[in-house]
Design an enzyme around this catalytic site. Structure first.
Site, short mmCIF file in Angstrom:
data_model
loop_
_atom_site.label_atom_id
_atom_site.label_comp_id
_atom_site.label_asym_id
_atom_site.label_seq_id
_atom_site.Cartn_x
_atom_site.Cartn_y
_atom_site.Cartn_z
N ASP A 1 -5.57 -3.71 6.26
CA ASP A 1 -5.95 -2.34 5.94
C ASP A 1 -6.50 -1.67 7.21
O ASP A 1 -5.82 -1.68 8.24
CB ASP A 1 -6.97 -2.37 4.78
N HIS B 1 -2.09 -4.38 -2.72
CA HIS B 1 -2.73 -4.07 -1.46
C HIS B 1 -3.61 -5.20 -0.94
O HIS B 1 -3.78 -5.36 0.26
CB HIS B 1 -3.56 -2.80 -1.60
#
Length: 390
Positions: A126, A361
């Protein structure tokens, strides 16, 4: 003055083989780290860099496998996050310490404190992918390979871009175009850069733990509508195809955005994040607040990140690069063309571009064994100095 008098994270919250401690005098920080494996000089070092709203704890499921393979594995709480945050961060605080070039210095100082002059693998997820991509771009001599997760690192701009001028992301016409849609929208980067965002999340009407549960669920493979695909371009109409955790309804907070997606308590959803594990995140953010974590988004929106990257205009990443994402993660596609630019800029060679089944994610938490295997395979192909005993 450093005011952090917290103890390290409770060992009871950690898997066997992971230890928590503070490393003193890391670029002015008392840096909290999780650590696994023998720290002897003959053990290659792996650094794991988390994203938002994560902390070093997000690597807990991957670290034991890497350590068992002979690596010394260290995951820090980044500046402004977790137990490295020595005091609450205010919106009015100076943003300079949160710029990419200073985060690189944080990692260099951590290496020095660990008595290391080289890292076998620098791994970022991320926002940590942006940090690690920048580190590999700026100091390729220090890193045997770089592994980026979920967020492609598109690299430095070309020299021709400097002649056209650098546009501050906050001034991008995309924001007005999103607001003008029949269903008005706001990009989450813009929201996270606002004064209100931290307080919105800290004072979530549903409670902080419930907000985090819904947020983690919404971006995971458990949320059935996560069906990512390449977008046609950087247009308001294309961006509006993404879930609302990326392109929010205008005027809504992030807690209000994710609240309707709250999974049923005790159900199968978010089995990869137990109530006890969620409680660790909730306790850390309840103590530190969110502003320190959001400073990186503010550096994105005010153009600081672009200016730092522009220092290396025309330069490519020179170390071998691995990319890993969940197959149900929108992250690789949220900026049209970024994934392709990352592949083209791999320089020394792309070790692989993998989309892990059963993960959204939070790939290193949702499918940790697959992630560990991909990292170990890449390290095995990364050349001398990347493997134990090499």
């Amino acid at each position: 003055m450093v005011t952090n008098v917290l103890p390290p994270l409770d060992p009871a919250a950690l898997p066997n083989g992971i230890r928590a401690r503070f490393v003193e005098d890391v670029n002015g920080l008392r840096m909290h780290v999780l650590e696994a494996g023998d720290g002897g000089p003959d053990r290659p070092l792996i650094l794991l860099v988390h994203g938002f709203p994560e902390i070093a704890y997000s690597w807990r499921k991957v670290m034991p496998a890497l350590a068992a393979a002979g690596y010394h594995v260290v995951a820090p709480d980044l500046r402004g996050y977790g137990r490295t945050a020595d005091a609450p961060v205010a919106f009015a605080d100076d943003l300079a310490p949160y710029r990419l070039h200073n985060l690189l210095l944080d990692l260099l100082c951590l290496m020095s404190a660990l008595k290391r002059d080289r890292v076998a693998a620098l791994v970022g997820h991320d926002y940590g992918s942006w940090v690690c991509g920048y580190c590999a771009l700026a100091r390729p001599d220090l890193f045997g390979m770089v592994a980026l997760m979920s967020a492609p690192f598109a690299g430095a701009p070309g020299l021709d871009a400097l002649a056209r001028g650098l546009r501050t992301p906050a001034d991008d016409p995309i924001h007005a175009a999103l607001a003008a849609l029949p269903r008005p929208r706001t990009h989450y980067h813009r929201y996270y850069a606002t004064r209100r965002a931290a307080a919105d999340m800290e004072r979530s009407p549903q409670g902080l733990a419930a907000f985090l549960r819904a947020y983690f669920h919404h971006k995971s493979a458990d949320w059935p509508d996560n069906r990512p695909r390449a977008l046609a371009g950087w247009t308001a109409e294309a961006l509006a195809e993404m879930p609302t955790y990326y392109v929010m309804d205008e005027g809504r907070t992030m807690p209000a955005t994710v609240a309707p997606e709250m999974p049923e308590r005790g159900g199968a959803d978010c089995a990869w994040l137990t109530e006890a594990e969620l409680a660790v995140y909730a306790a850390e953010y309840a103590r530190s607040g969110f502003q320190g974590a959001l400073q990186g988004y503010r550096c994105r929106m005010d153009g600081s990140i672009d200016r730092d990257l522009a220092r290396f205009a025309g330069r490519r990443i020179e170390v071998p690069l691995l990319f890993v994402s969940g197959a149900r993660d929108w992250g690789p596609f949220q900026a049209a063309g970024a994934l392709e630019r990352m592949k083209d800029g791999a320089g020394a060679g792309l070790l692989g571009c993998h989309f892990v089944a059963g993960a959204g994610h939070w790939v290193q938490q949702e499918q940790p064994r697959a992630v560990a295997d991909l990292l170990l395979d890449a390290l095995g192909r990364g050349g001398a100095g990347s493997r134990p005993g090499a």
